[in-house]
Design an enzyme around this catalytic site. Structure first.
Site, PDB file in Angstrom:
ATOM      1  N   LYS A  28       0.851  -1.191   0.000  1.00 11.70           N
ATOM      2  CA  LYS A  28       0.000   0.000   0.000  1.00 11.70           C
ATOM      3  C   LYS A  28       0.880   1.232   0.000  1.00 11.70           C
ATOM      4  O   LYS A  28       2.016   1.188   0.476  1.00 11.70           O
ATOM      5  CB  LYS A  28      -0.880   0.025   1.257  1.00 11.70           C
ATOM      6  CG  LYS A  28      -2.098   0.912   1.122  1.00 11.70           C
ATOM      7  CD  LYS A  28      -3.230   0.174   0.451  1.00 11.70           C
ATOM      8  CE  LYS A  28      -4.395   1.095   0.138  1.00 11.70           C
ATOM      9  NZ  LYS A  28      -5.559   0.310  -0.327  1.00 11.70           N
ATOM     10  N   ASP A  70      -7.017   4.506  -4.474  1.00  3.59           N
ATOM     11  CA  ASP A  70      -7.694   4.348  -3.183  1.00  3.59           C
ATOM     12  C   ASP A  70      -8.311   5.722  -2.920  1.00  3.59           C
ATOM     13  O   ASP A  70      -8.528   6.481  -3.876  1.00  3.59           O
ATOM     14  CB  ASP A  70      -6.692   3.928  -2.083  1.00  3.59           C
ATOM     15  CG  ASP A  70      -7.386   3.463  -0.795  1.00  3.59           C
ATOM     16  OD1 ASP A  70      -7.811   2.297  -0.736  1.00  3.59           O
ATOM     17  OD2 ASP A  70      -7.524   4.267   0.150  1.00  3.59           O
TER      18      ASP A  70
HETATM   19  P1  NDP Z   1     -12.990   8.123  -2.738  1.00  2.00           P
HETATM   20  O1  NDP Z   1     -11.892   9.094  -2.506  1.00  2.00           O
HETATM   21  O2  NDP Z   1     -13.549   7.962  -4.096  1.00  2.00           O
HETATM   22  O3  NDP Z   1     -14.211   8.453  -1.762  1.00  2.00           O
HETATM   23  C1  NDP Z   1     -14.044   8.517  -0.387  1.00  2.00           C
HETATM   24  C2  NDP Z   1     -15.353   8.936   0.232  1.00  2.00           C
HETATM   25  O4  NDP Z   1     -15.258   8.835   1.654  1.00  2.00           O
HETATM   26  C3  NDP Z   1     -15.693  10.389  -0.060  1.00  2.00           C
HETATM   27  O5  NDP Z   1     -17.073  10.528  -0.183  1.00  2.00           O
HETATM   28  C4  NDP Z   1     -15.161  11.093   1.184  1.00  2.00           C
HETATM   29  O6  NDP Z   1     -15.753  12.343   1.452  1.00  2.00           O
HETATM   30  C5  NDP Z   1     -15.562  10.089   2.249  1.00  2.00           C
HETATM   31  N1  NDP Z   1     -14.790  10.309   3.463  1.00  2.00           N
HETATM   32  C6  NDP Z   1     -13.453  10.437   3.585  1.00  2.00           C
HETATM   33  N2  NDP Z   1     -13.101  10.649   4.850  1.00  2.00           N
HETATM   34  C7  NDP Z   1     -14.247  10.660   5.560  1.00  2.00           C
HETATM   35  C8  NDP Z   1     -14.545  10.828   6.919  1.00  2.00           C
HETATM   36  N3  NDP Z   1     -13.574  11.065   7.818  1.00  2.00           N
HETATM   37  N4  NDP Z   1     -15.846  10.759   7.291  1.00  2.00           N
HETATM   38  C9  NDP Z   1     -16.822  10.548   6.392  1.00  2.00           C
HETATM   39  N5  NDP Z   1     -16.591  10.377   5.076  1.00  2.00           N
HETATM   40  C10 NDP Z   1     -15.328  10.439   4.672  1.00  2.00           C
HETATM   41  O7  NDP Z   1     -12.441   6.749  -2.175  1.00  2.00           O
HETATM   42  P2  NDP Z   1     -12.951   5.257  -2.482  1.00  2.00           P
HETATM   43  O8  NDP Z   1     -14.422   5.242  -2.680  1.00  2.00           O
HETATM   44  O9  NDP Z   1     -12.064   4.684  -3.498  1.00  2.00           O
HETATM   45  O10 NDP Z   1     -12.583   4.541  -1.107  1.00  2.00           O
HETATM   46  C11 NDP Z   1     -13.497   4.447  -0.019  1.00  2.00           C
HETATM   47  C12 NDP Z   1     -13.043   3.354   0.910  1.00  2.00           C
HETATM   48  O11 NDP Z   1     -13.003   2.110   0.210  1.00  2.00           O
HETATM   49  C13 NDP Z   1     -11.637   3.527   1.499  1.00  2.00           C
HETATM   50  O12 NDP Z   1     -11.622   2.975   2.806  1.00  2.00           O
HETATM   51  C14 NDP Z   1     -10.777   2.661   0.595  1.00  2.00           C
HETATM   52  O13 NDP Z   1      -9.600   2.226   1.250  1.00  2.00           O
HETATM   53  C15 NDP Z   1     -11.723   1.514   0.336  1.00  2.00           C
HETATM   54  N6  NDP Z   1     -11.450   0.705  -0.856  1.00  2.00           N
HETATM   55  C16 NDP Z   1     -11.359   1.275  -2.084  1.00  2.00           C
HETATM   56  C17 NDP Z   1     -11.141   0.490  -3.197  1.00  2.00           C
HETATM   57  C18 NDP Z   1     -11.126   1.047  -4.565  1.00  2.00           C
HETATM   58  O14 NDP Z   1     -11.014   0.263  -5.519  1.00  2.00           O
HETATM   59  N7  NDP Z   1     -11.252   2.345  -4.768  1.00  2.00           N
HETATM   60  C19 NDP Z   1     -10.935  -0.961  -3.086  1.00  2.00           C
HETATM   61  C20 NDP Z   1     -11.155  -1.473  -1.742  1.00  2.00           C
HETATM   62  C21 NDP Z   1     -11.373  -0.648  -0.684  1.00  2.00           C
HETATM   63  P3  NDP Z   1     -14.899  13.716   1.261  1.00  2.00           P
HETATM   64  O15 NDP Z   1     -15.088  14.062  -0.176  1.00  2.00           O
HETATM   65  O16 NDP Z   1     -15.538  14.659   2.205  1.00  2.00           O
HETATM   66  O17 NDP Z   1     -13.477  13.411   1.610  1.00  2.00           O
HETATM   67  O1  2IT Z   2      -7.996  -1.356  -0.778  1.00  2.32           O
HETATM   68  C1  2IT Z   2      -7.941  -1.835  -1.923  1.00  2.32           C
HETATM   69  O2  2IT Z   2      -8.075  -3.040  -2.129  1.00  2.32           O
HETATM   70  C2  2IT Z   2      -7.727  -0.919  -3.043  1.00  2.32           C
HETATM   71  N1  2IT Z   2      -7.650   0.288  -2.841  1.00  2.32           N
HETATM   72  C3  2IT Z   2      -7.580  -1.458  -4.440  1.00  2.32           C
HETATM   73  C4  2IT Z   2      -6.170  -1.925  -4.683  1.00  2.32           C
HETATM   74  C5  2IT Z   2      -5.846  -2.313  -6.083  1.00  2.32           C
HETATM   75  O3  2IT Z   2      -4.677  -2.654  -6.300  1.00  2.32           O
HETATM   76  O4  2IT Z   2      -6.708  -2.305  -6.973  1.00  2.32           O
END
Ligand code: NDP
Ligand code: 2IT
Length: 444
Positions: free
Chosen positions: A126, A166
């Site tokens: 990561k 992420d």
């Molecule tokens: P994005 O940046 O697209 O979206 C993040 C969202 O979370 C935004 O709406 C953001 O709001 C909100 N957020 C961030 N911090 C806070 C907080 N303290 N309280 C409330 N809301 C908050 O990220 P992703 O959708 O990609 O990721 C979301 C989660 O999923 C993370 O935990 C990530 O590690 C996990 N994840 C992502 C993957 C991926 O493929 N993208 C894969 C697996 C897991 P704001 O705009 O206000 O910051």
């Molecule tokens: O938390 C996760 O699994 C991710 N942000 C996606 C990682 C990836 O390599 O696609």
């Protein structure tokens, strides 16, 4: 915790002082693995556990860049290469002001087990930065990404370590980082995933984490005599994971009533209008409060706690420790039946235990959100083959992978005498494959 787990945990805390999120992730895994290490003492004796808890290597570096006012800005960049027993290090990069080594390490550690569960050949890693993309111009984002890659690029390649997105890192950032890497190495290689379709990206990668979460949750509900149809769903976040979880849940006949961001949440009893969310978040990059301003009947609540809204199914898709014990108590009081973790470690360990004690199903992050990295691994395969698969083909593979992950998690929970404890099942099933590989490869 038994004496052995305590010994491991004390070492981790001593070696990694002040890294609360990393400690939290380790604590959960150690507790779940106790019956496994009793059954397979060889993983203790051969030092597999000692080695698994210490990353292979960790990089921290300065990222200097020039802002639109011509001023020099300095951020800190990270990459933790945690474990490559079953494949190249793989895992996203997070850009968020809260990022420090403890967050990158918790994410990298979880990624080892998640990637193992996908059944695809990917190890755990990561990265990220404390850079805050909010309010930055496109040119600033580009300069930051180029500077970040100028250093990160020294430690990665398609067979060594393959970063992705992420929080705060989506298609735009991956594009700028990929362009810079290509310029540095004069080589087109699949060194990042989440690339754009048409230049090496996989169809369905954008949707994969959210869709995968719903496929996994569907299987978990099914095994317990339930489904999505007609259920009230509360989602936190309005980013990549939240948007596509919402889309698939709606396709399955659920009514999604909230999405949120770090400032607040919206309630729409008519069901969330996803086209509007996408316009606000993906196109205009604005706050979710805009939704209520534009949609009749919707309201905005100025605090980031959608968990006070009654629901059948809770899908935390924002950030870590979003649901603590107090919020879990409110959810249970309001009748929640299942929690599917879209974000990484969105529930505190206390909240998870409370849910389980009340018979609420918990689909743990390292299983439930594995769809994103699984399709990333499919993107790596397509790049290696110089081929592109159709959306339907990738989506079908994703569904199959998530269905298999649930089956493996369920089976492991039963084998070790904890039926229905999918948190334990995920940790155990994820661990066993990695442990076996590490033991076979000797002390390295
Ligand atoms: P994005 O940046 O697209 O979206 C993040 C969202 O979370 C935004 O709406 C953001 O709001 C909100 N957020 C961030 N911090 C806070 C907080 N303290 N309280 C409330 N809301 C908050 O990220 P992703 O959708 O990609 O990721 C979301 C989660 O999923 C993370 O935990 C990530 O590690 C996990 N994840 C992502 C993957 C991926 O493929 N993208 C894969 C697996 C897991 P704001 O705009 O206000 O910051
Ligand atoms: O938390 C996760 O699994 C991710 N942000 C996606 C990682 C990836 O390599 O696609």
């Amino acid at each position: 915790m038994n004496e052995l787990s305590k010994k491991y945990f004390e070492t981790v805390k001593k070696r990694n002082p002040g890294e609360a999120e990393f400690h939290q992730a380790v604590e959960e895994v150690l507790e779940c693995l106790e019956p496994v290490l009793e059954k397979y003492p060889e993983y203790v004796e051969s030092g597999v556990m000692d080695r698994l808890l210490e990353p292979d290597r960790q990089f921290m570096f300065r990222v200097a860049w020039i802002d639109d006012q011509g001023k020099c800005q300095v951020n800190r960049g990270f990459r933790v290469q945690f474990n490559n027993a079953i494949g190249p290090y793989k895992g996203g990069c997070r850009f968020h002001p809260s990022v420090y080594l403890g967050i990158i390490k918790f994410l990298g550690f979880e990624q080892i087990f998640k990637n193992s569960l996908t059944t695809l050949p990917i190890g755990g890693g990561k990265g990220g930065s404390d850079f805050d993309p909010k309010g930055k111009s496109d040119a600033e984002i580009q300069r930051f990404c180029q500077s970040f890659m100028l250093e990160l690029g020294k430690y990665i390649d398609a067979d060594t370590d393959v970063p992705a997105g992420d929080m705060g890192v989506g298609a735009r950032e991956i594009g700028y980082m990929f362009g810079q890497y290509k310029r540095m190495k004069n080589k087109w290689e699949g060194v990042l995933t989440g690339k754009g379709v048409g230049w090496g990206g996989s169809l369905a990668r954008t949707e994969a984490t959210g869709f995968g979460l719903i496929y996994f949750t569907r299987e978990m509900l099914k095994a317990n005599g339930m489904d999505f149809k007609g259920k009230r769903v509360v989602i936190s976040g309005s980013g990549n994971v939240a948007i596509y979880a919402c889309k698939k849940a709606q396709e399955y006949g659920a009514k999604v009533v909230t999405v949120s961001d770090s400032n607040g949440y919206i309630i729409d009893e008519a069901g969330v209008d996803l086209a509007l969310v996408k316009q606000i978040k993906e196109v205009e990059r604005k706050r979710i409060s805009e939704y209520a301003a534009r949609k009749a009947g919707a309201t905005y609540v100025d605090r980031p706690n959608p968990w006070e809204v009654p629901c059948d199914i809770a899908l935390p898709c924002s950030t870590q420790n979003d649901i603590d014990l107090a919020k879990a108590e409110v959810l249970v009081k309001n009748g929640v039946k299942a929690v599917g973790e879209g974000a990484n470690m969105p529930c505190t360990n206390e909240a998870v235990k409370f849910f389980q004690s009340k018979g609420v199903l918990v689909g743990p992050a390292k299983a439930a959100n594995a769809g994103g990295v699984a399709v990333s691994a499919l993107e790596m395969s397509q790049n290696s083959m110089r081929l592109e698969w159709s959306f339907e083909e990738v989506d079908q593979r994703l569904d199959g992978i998530m269905t298999n992950i649930f089956a493996a998690v369920d089976a492991a929970s039963k084998e070790f005498g904890m039926p229905g404890n999918y948190v334990a099942g995920a940790n155990i099933a994820g661990f066993l494959k990695v442990a076996k590989a590490m033991k076979a490869q000797g002390v390295v």
